[in-house]
Write an enzyme that holds these catalytic residues in place. Sequence first.
Site, short mmCIF file in Angstrom:
data_model
loop_
_atom_site.label_atom_id
_atom_site.label_comp_id
_atom_site.label_asym_id
_atom_site.label_seq_id
_atom_site.Cartn_x
_atom_site.Cartn_y
_atom_site.Cartn_z
N GLY A 240 2.08 6.06 -4.02
CA GLY A 240 3.17 5.26 -3.45
C GLY A 240 3.14 5.24 -1.94
N SER A 241 3.20 4.05 -1.33
CA SER A 241 3.00 3.99 0.11
C SER A 241 3.22 2.58 0.63
CB SER A 241 1.60 4.48 0.47
OG SER A 241 0.66 3.94 -0.44
#
Length: 221
Positions: free
Chosen positions: A187-188
């Site tokens: 996640g980013s």
Amino acid sequence: MTFHKEGYTSLALCVLFIAITNVIIKYYIPDVTWFVWFWYAVSLFLFITIVQFFRSPTRTLTINERQIICPADGKVVVIEETEEGEYFKDKRVQLSVFMSPVNVHVNRNPMSGVVKFFKYHPGKYLVAWDPKSSTENERTTTVVDNGKGTEILYRQIAGALARRIVWYLKEGDKVEQAEQFGFIKFGSRVDVFLPVGTKINVNLNQVVKGGVTVLAVLPNN
């Protein structure tokens, strides 16, 4: 579809964990049938999660010197004119792509050229859609000059779950459009800063693909 090299360690640890826990359950609580089958299901879920997260699909990449190609899979969450204070220190058009845990997390160069600036910043782990994440989270900043009067900046940003940013470039490197330049785990977000006047080719909340979707078209020099 291939498995990305950044996932080798995670996959090995996952398989080891699954093997150990399943052996323990088989020999110490074999009579608790419902729990044995429940853990088999959990083990399969963990394995599939790791495999899908580190997948690296084969794609027909978009190559065009006047276009800015999307650096990551995800959803466009920011399109705005803003002040870029680290390198340019002037007004730029910012586009941000949020990557959820289910997206492919390979990062690709938006443009061909030479890396003029690179810096890694340790930092916080705010949720990736928080506006402050662009300047306060763990991140990398890369500036590429295409040799034709245009420089763009792109930034890998860690999220609340992403605690590991990987990059494959340094100052002075020659990079090719749509080539892999890094990977962010779990996640980013990736920000791209373009010259004012660049024609934007995407909309807010649009789903985009790294190396394929055209984010923008550069103005004529």
